[in-house]
Design an enzyme around this catalytic site. Sequence first.
Site, PDB file in Angstrom:
ATOM      1  N   TYR A  17       0.697  -1.173  -0.237  1.00  0.00           N
ATOM      2  CA  TYR A  17      -0.030   0.049  -0.024  1.00  0.00           C
ATOM      3  C   TYR A  17       0.990   1.149  -0.089  1.00  0.00           C
ATOM      4  O   TYR A  17       1.932   1.298   0.781  1.00  0.00           O
ATOM      5  CB  TYR A  17      -0.971   0.091   1.234  1.00  0.00           C
TER       6      TYR A  17
ATOM      7  N   TRP B 158       1.379   5.348  -2.095  1.00  0.00           N
ATOM      8  CA  TRP B 158       1.170   6.237  -3.501  1.00  0.00           C
ATOM      9  C   TRP B 158       2.020   6.079  -4.378  1.00  0.00           C
ATOM     10  O   TRP B 158       2.066   6.474  -5.536  1.00  0.00           O
ATOM     11  CB  TRP B 158       0.898   7.687  -3.020  1.00  0.00           C
TER      12      TRP B 158
HETATM   13  N1  LIG Z   1      -0.531  18.061   0.825  1.00  0.00           N
HETATM   14  C1  LIG Z   1      -1.088  17.025   1.043  1.00  0.00           C
HETATM   15  N2  LIG Z   1      -2.213  16.753   0.459  1.00  0.00           N
HETATM   16  C2  LIG Z   1      -2.894  15.529   0.606  1.00  0.00           C
HETATM   17  C3  LIG Z   1      -2.151  14.457   1.343  1.00  0.00           C
HETATM   18  C4  LIG Z   1      -0.981  14.903   1.655  1.00  0.00           C
HETATM   19  O1  LIG Z   1      -0.170  13.844   2.339  1.00  0.00           O
HETATM   20  N3  LIG Z   1      -0.046  15.971   1.699  1.00  0.00           N
HETATM   21  N4  LIG Z   1      -2.672  13.143   1.267  1.00  0.00           N
HETATM   22  C5  LIG Z   1      -3.843  12.935   0.461  1.00  0.00           C
HETATM   23  C6  LIG Z   1      -4.562  11.859   1.007  1.00  0.00           C
HETATM   24  S1  LIG Z   1      -3.923  10.222   0.421  1.00  0.00           S
HETATM   25  C7  LIG Z   1      -5.668  11.789   1.391  1.00  0.00           C
HETATM   26  S2  LIG Z   1      -6.680  10.422   1.495  1.00  0.00           S
HETATM   27  C8  LIG Z   1      -6.527  13.104   1.598  1.00  0.00           C
HETATM   28  C9  LIG Z   1      -7.080  12.992   2.939  1.00  0.00           C
HETATM   29  O2  LIG Z   1      -8.005  14.058   3.290  1.00  0.00           O
HETATM   30  P1  LIG Z   1      -8.498  14.192   4.751  1.00  0.00           P
HETATM   31  O3  LIG Z   1      -8.535  12.880   5.297  1.00  0.00           O
HETATM   32  O4  LIG Z   1      -9.811  14.828   4.790  1.00  0.00           O
HETATM   33  O5  LIG Z   1      -7.260  15.115   5.238  1.00  0.00           O
HETATM   34  P2  LIG Z   1      -6.979  15.456   6.915  1.00  0.00           P
HETATM   35  O6  LIG Z   1      -6.104  16.648   6.452  1.00  0.00           O
HETATM   36  O7  LIG Z   1      -6.675  14.680   7.649  1.00  0.00           O
HETATM   37  O8  LIG Z   1      -8.247  16.140   7.641  1.00  0.00           O
HETATM   38  C10 LIG Z   1      -9.117  17.246   6.853  1.00  0.00           C
HETATM   39  C11 LIG Z   1      -9.903  18.060   7.884  1.00  0.00           C
HETATM   40  O9  LIG Z   1     -10.521  17.287   8.805  1.00  0.00           O
HETATM   41  C12 LIG Z   1     -10.643  17.825   9.966  1.00  0.00           C
HETATM   42  N5  LIG Z   1     -11.031  16.825  11.057  1.00  0.00           N
HETATM   43  C13 LIG Z   1     -10.017  15.973  11.721  1.00  0.00           C
HETATM   44  N6  LIG Z   1     -10.818  15.209  12.626  1.00  0.00           N
HETATM   45  C14 LIG Z   1     -12.033  15.688  12.533  1.00  0.00           C
HETATM   46  C15 LIG Z   1     -13.203  15.524  13.150  1.00  0.00           C
HETATM   47  O10 LIG Z   1     -13.607  14.390  13.881  1.00  0.00           O
HETATM   48  N7  LIG Z   1     -14.622  16.297  12.781  1.00  0.00           N
HETATM   49  C16 LIG Z   1     -14.268  17.211  12.078  1.00  0.00           C
HETATM   50  N8  LIG Z   1     -15.539  17.977  11.562  1.00  0.00           N
HETATM   51  N9  LIG Z   1     -13.145  17.809  11.434  1.00  0.00           N
HETATM   52  C17 LIG Z   1     -12.144  16.855  11.700  1.00  0.00           C
HETATM   53  C18 LIG Z   1      -9.065  18.228  10.247  1.00  0.00           C
HETATM   54  O11 LIG Z   1      -8.574  18.810  11.174  1.00  0.00           O
HETATM   55  C19 LIG Z   1      -8.767  18.868   8.670  1.00  0.00           C
HETATM   56  O12 LIG Z   1      -8.987  20.112   8.811  1.00  0.00           O
HETATM   57  O13 LIG Z   1      -5.514  14.068   1.287  1.00  0.00           O
HETATM   58  C20 LIG Z   1      -4.707  14.019   0.370  1.00  0.00           C
HETATM   59  N10 LIG Z   1      -4.125  15.266   0.122  1.00  0.00           N
HETATM   60  N1  LIG Z   2      -2.014   8.936  11.852  1.00  0.00           N
HETATM   61  C1  LIG Z   2      -2.554   8.757  10.396  1.00  0.00           C
HETATM   62  N2  LIG Z   2      -1.828   7.917   9.790  1.00  0.00           N
HETATM   63  C2  LIG Z   2      -2.324   7.908   8.321  1.00  0.00           C
HETATM   64  C3  LIG Z   2      -3.192   9.004   7.676  1.00  0.00           C
HETATM   65  C4  LIG Z   2      -3.667   9.842   8.640  1.00  0.00           C
HETATM   66  O1  LIG Z   2      -4.740  10.631   8.354  1.00  0.00           O
HETATM   67  N3  LIG Z   2      -3.275   9.974  10.019  1.00  0.00           N
HETATM   68  N4  LIG Z   2      -3.606   8.901   6.413  1.00  0.00           N
HETATM   69  C5  LIG Z   2      -3.485   7.699   5.959  1.00  0.00           C
HETATM   70  C6  LIG Z   2      -3.433   7.713   4.523  1.00  0.00           C
HETATM   71  S1  LIG Z   2      -5.096   8.208   3.932  1.00  0.00           S
HETATM   72  C7  LIG Z   2      -2.576   7.243   3.316  1.00  0.00           C
HETATM   73  S2  LIG Z   2      -2.924   7.697   1.746  1.00  0.00           S
HETATM   74  C8  LIG Z   2      -1.089   6.556   3.804  1.00  0.00           C
HETATM   75  C9  LIG Z   2       0.073   7.098   2.976  1.00  0.00           C
HETATM   76  O2  LIG Z   2       0.845   6.457   3.309  1.00  0.00           O
HETATM   77  P1  LIG Z   2       1.869   5.889   1.988  1.00  0.00           P
HETATM   78  O3  LIG Z   2       1.330   5.861   0.984  1.00  0.00           O
HETATM   79  O4  LIG Z   2       2.622   4.641   2.601  1.00  0.00           O
HETATM   80  O5  LIG Z   2       2.854   6.953   2.104  1.00  0.00           O
HETATM   81  P2  LIG Z   2       4.070   7.657   0.990  1.00  0.00           P
HETATM   82  O6  LIG Z   2       5.027   8.485   1.729  1.00  0.00           O
HETATM   83  O7  LIG Z   2       3.352   8.287  -0.104  1.00  0.00           O
HETATM   84  O8  LIG Z   2       4.664   6.183   0.726  1.00  0.00           O
HETATM   85  C10 LIG Z   2       5.165   5.900  -0.618  1.00  0.00           C
HETATM   86  C11 LIG Z   2       6.587   5.467  -0.806  1.00  0.00           C
HETATM   87  O9  LIG Z   2       6.807   5.061  -2.112  1.00  0.00           O
HETATM   88  C12 LIG Z   2       8.101   5.432  -2.458  1.00  0.00           C
HETATM   89  N5  LIG Z   2       8.231   5.523  -3.838  1.00  0.00           N
HETATM   90  C13 LIG Z   2       7.823   6.467  -4.579  1.00  0.00           C
HETATM   91  N6  LIG Z   2       7.927   6.131  -5.956  1.00  0.00           N
HETATM   92  C14 LIG Z   2       8.371   4.989  -5.991  1.00  0.00           C
HETATM   93  C15 LIG Z   2       8.822   3.974  -6.976  1.00  0.00           C
HETATM   94  O10 LIG Z   2       8.598   4.418  -8.145  1.00  0.00           O
HETATM   95  N7  LIG Z   2       9.022   2.609  -6.542  1.00  0.00           N
HETATM   96  C16 LIG Z   2       9.114   2.524  -5.327  1.00  0.00           C
HETATM   97  N8  LIG Z   2       9.501   1.068  -4.872  1.00  0.00           N
HETATM   98  N9  LIG Z   2       8.904   3.250  -4.331  1.00  0.00           N
HETATM   99  C17 LIG Z   2       8.626   4.378  -4.599  1.00  0.00           C
HETATM  100  C18 LIG Z   2       8.308   6.708  -1.823  1.00  0.00           C
HETATM  101  O11 LIG Z   2       9.803   7.084  -1.620  1.00  0.00           O
HETATM  102  C19 LIG Z   2       7.526   6.595  -0.259  1.00  0.00           C
HETATM  103  O12 LIG Z   2       8.552   5.848   0.600  1.00  0.00           O
HETATM  104  O13 LIG Z   2      -0.952   7.225   5.199  1.00  0.00           O
HETATM  105  C20 LIG Z   2      -2.160   6.605   6.166  1.00  0.00           C
HETATM  106  N10 LIG Z   2      -1.815   6.996   7.409  1.00  0.00           N
HETATM  107 MO   LIG Z   3      -5.026   8.529   1.501  1.00  0.00          MO
END
Ligand SMILES: Nc1nc2c(c(=O)[nH]1)N[C@H]1C(S)=C(S)[C@@H](COP(=O)(O)OP(=O)(O)OC[C@H]3O[C@@H](n4cnc5c(=O)[nH]c(N)nc54)[C@H](O)[C@@H]3O)O[C@H]1N2
Ligand SMILES: Nc1nc2c(c(=O)[nH]1)N[C@H]1C(S)=C(S)[C@@H](COP(=O)(O)OP(=O)(O)OC[C@H]3O[C@@H](n4cnc5c(=O)[nH]c(N)nc54)[C@H](O)[C@@H]3O)O[C@H]1N2
Ligand SMILES: [Mo]
Length: 765
Positions: free
Chosen positions: A109, A111
């Site tokens: 898992y 991105w």
């Molecule tokens: N720059 C950047 N952008 C990203 C990502 C990143 O790593 N970096 N990750 C991407 C990915 S994989 C995903 S899944 C999305 C995730 O998108 P989300 O999961 O929606 O993102 P978060 O930033 O965790 O939270 C969004 C908002 O929800 C609020 N919040 C948290 N808990 C609660 C609650 O219980 N109630 C309410 N009402 N609000 C709450 C937080 O404070 C925040 O303002 O973002 C994507 N966008």
């Molecule tokens: N506490 C908490 N934990 C969370 C979340 C949260 O809101 N709160 N959000 C969750 C969510 S929504 C997500 S999506 C996950 C994200 O978690 P991940 O998707 O695991 O996070 P990334 O840092 O994007 O990891 C991608 C990795 O792939 C590597 N990579 C990039 N390109 C390549 C390639 O071409 N080949 C190989 N082999 N590797 C490559 C990068 O160096 C990096 O280490 O985290 C989750 N964890």
């Molecule tokens: Mo995510």
Amino acid sequence: MGKRYTSSHWGIYEVEEAAGRPVLKGYHRDPDPSEIGLHFLTASQHRCRVVRPAVRESWLREGPGARTEGRGREPFVEVEWNEALDLIAQELERVRRTHGNASIFGGSYGWSSAGRFHHAQSQIHRFLNTIGGYVRHRDSYSIGAVQVFMRHVLAPMSELEFCHTTWPILRDHTRLFVAFGGLPIKNAQVSSGGAARHRVKEGIAAMAAAGCKFVNISPVRDNLVIDGVDVEWIPLRPNTDVALMLALAYVLETEGLADRSFLKRCTTGYEIVREYLIGGQDGTPKTPEWASNICGVPGERIRLLARQMQAQRTMMNVAWSLQRAVFGEQPYWGVILVASMLGQIGLPGGGFGVGYGMTNSIGSPERSLAGPTLPQGANPVREFIPVARIADLLLNPGTKFTYDGMEYTYPNIRFIYWAGGNPFHHHQDLNRLRSAWERPETIVVHEQVWTATAKRADIVLPVTTTLERNDISFANREGYLVAMRQIVEPNGEARDDYEIFSRLAERLGTQQAFTEDRNVEEWLKTLYEDARTKWGRAGVEAPSFNSFWEQGLFEVPREEVQRSMLEEFRRDPEANPLATPSGLIELYSSKIDLLGLPDCTGHVRWQEPPEWLGSEKAKSYPLHLLSDQPVRRLHSQLDHSDWSRRGKIADREAVFIHPDDARERGIRHGDVVMIHNERGRCLAGAHVSDVIMRGVVRLATGAWYDPDPDDDLEKHGNPNVLTLDTGSSGLSQGCSAQTCLVEISGPVADPPPVTAFEPPRFTTL
Ligand SMILES: Nc1nc2c(c(=O)[nH]1)N[C@H]1C(S)=C(S)[C@@H](COP(=O)(O)OP(=O)(O)OC[C@H]3O[C@@H](n4cnc5c(=O)[nH]c(N)nc54)[C@H](O)[C@@H]3O)O[C@H]1N2
Ligand SMILES: Nc1nc2c(c(=O)[nH]1)N[C@H]1C(S)=C(S)[C@@H](COP(=O)(O)OP(=O)(O)OC[C@H]3O[C@@H](n4cnc5c(=O)[nH]c(N)nc54)[C@H](O)[C@@H]3O)O[C@H]1N2
Ligand SMILES: [Mo]
């Protein structure tokens, strides 16, 4: 050759030369390019890159399973490519012969990168399928709970995500936008596969200019900010939105404001929910005062909000973070209930959204098309896990778990093969994962950089970044296909994942099945031409591969018609039924009810999460920890960039804390503090600010996990040493990271230095 471009999850960038070296600039047609991607090239030369294949010392000396507690502590021995590949091939062979393919976990898992051919997850899955399959994961950390749940009551998330009402329609029709969790522009910097034109900032600004009012219901203020516009902030305690939603529904019901005709025509089960609302089931009417005691929002504001929403065209949005929690399905069922009672679902600018602001593509007016993807083949192994159950899988082989109405058993994993993700960033309760991680006999990781996961592998293979290879990027509803031509030479001995799997397939006798006798260029052409043929059938004429490659990008022509989510269904629910058992929106689901699960019953319900500000536990751990998505990076990706590191405080991730909470603890802005609970402890830099409500603290995800080798103190500010590792419910088993209480103490004198970006120790045999 035309202009050169590259693409990343953060956007499209133009490649220019400066002093004989390539530099990245934001795409000139992108109104709001993301800063993150500008630092991609410099970060790709950082000394944390993996340079050569490396094997953990004991594994190399003594073989599989040797001293697995040494993972993350022992030095590595660098080896030749051929030796590393021979070792992996022999070990894969041994494990599948002795224990079967169901003992290989190939979840991977993550991105990884935006290029669609070199997408590491597709590569590894395809490879493992050719050798007899692997235990896979299902769903995502992003939307684990709602993904399983939503298809039973309304529609699959995969459909909903791509049919959101478009921003221009919101601008023209929406008068009130109620955002549970805000509309974080910081999150919309990305789209998986490649954001193109960043549209959320201008989308929101255009709505505000057209007179739409915004209400931000969230524990934090700064995730819905519009230049020059007053946004009403309604702070609420984390994990309590569903109580507020039930009270909104109660007001609509008891004040005669519910749209009976919509409820009758388009939904089923309202009468059962109504009983619950008015207290018929449990003796508790879900009044605004009842909700106020739980969520902290004044009862009068709730009452007024219900009336305001009913009186004008209202769009509600729920951030994904709300379902990354115990009982994560409930706020989504709650918003569906309130939206159904308002009766605006399917009308222009009305109803609800499940992801505006979460990624750039949501609400995009661009066309929905399937892009180029590498076929993964078929997986003969039936065993799987819901993605966030990885530690349970490793710790409890042979035990049962429930998922989507069925019971399954965790297989016994001996071999983990990971490419393109970082579980020691993304998983919860990392101390627990650390013990679970000692169980398998062999762990192989392909990485670009020495992440915490790479450091905890037995064999690490260095891979190229997208800047070092040719690829094509495409994300649905982003409107662009980008020819990602190689910009720089591979770093060190890095190879493409494809090249690595091809060499392994050769050793395992599956080379033909894996490569189909194509090199990278032939694959790019094939995948492109396949997509082009499909697009042609959908009326989109893309150029031939050669001219696409020459031009550098192809802009997909837009559809003329803007869309409103669920408009066809609303117009004629009989002719356009939903894929639910009743064909209608299920406010009560007999299917879910019949499962008899204690934590997800037949209709939306308030239940006390195991950790929240109203719980017993808050007496010892009085702060609710939010671990949101980071502003300056994507998850853990590019945490080593200057841009990410400049956002830190005293080298550590910033923890946002309210001035009163800080004062009570003797903490000042800039202090290094310790955040702790019974699961773990980490250091962070205090950011004292009133953008966060009292009782809540925020530590973004993605600071590279950096535990002190001698105790469990994490030095860098990775929130996942604190978060809870239980399934969101027995239905979905999603990630529950946002259900987490902590305490903070500080300031910490002489904090140990951060070593996260240091490569591991090396030795020779
Ligand atoms: N720059 C950047 N952008 C990203 C990502 C990143 O790593 N970096 N990750 C991407 C990915 S994989 C995903 S899944 C999305 C995730 O998108 P989300 O999961 O929606 O993102 P978060 O930033 O965790 O939270 C969004 C908002 O929800 C609020 N919040 C948290 N808990 C609660 C609650 O219980 N109630 C309410 N009402 N609000 C709450 C937080 O404070 C925040 O303002 O973002 C994507 N966008
Ligand atoms: N506490 C908490 N934990 C969370 C979340 C949260 O809101 N709160 N959000 C969750 C969510 S929504 C997500 S999506 C996950 C994200 O978690 P991940 O998707 O695991 O996070 P990334 O840092 O994007 O990891 C991608 C990795 O792939 C590597 N990579 C990039 N390109 C390549 C390639 O071409 N080949 C190989 N082999 N590797 C490559 C990068 O160096 C990096 O280490 O985290 C989750 N964890
Ligand atoms: Mo995510």
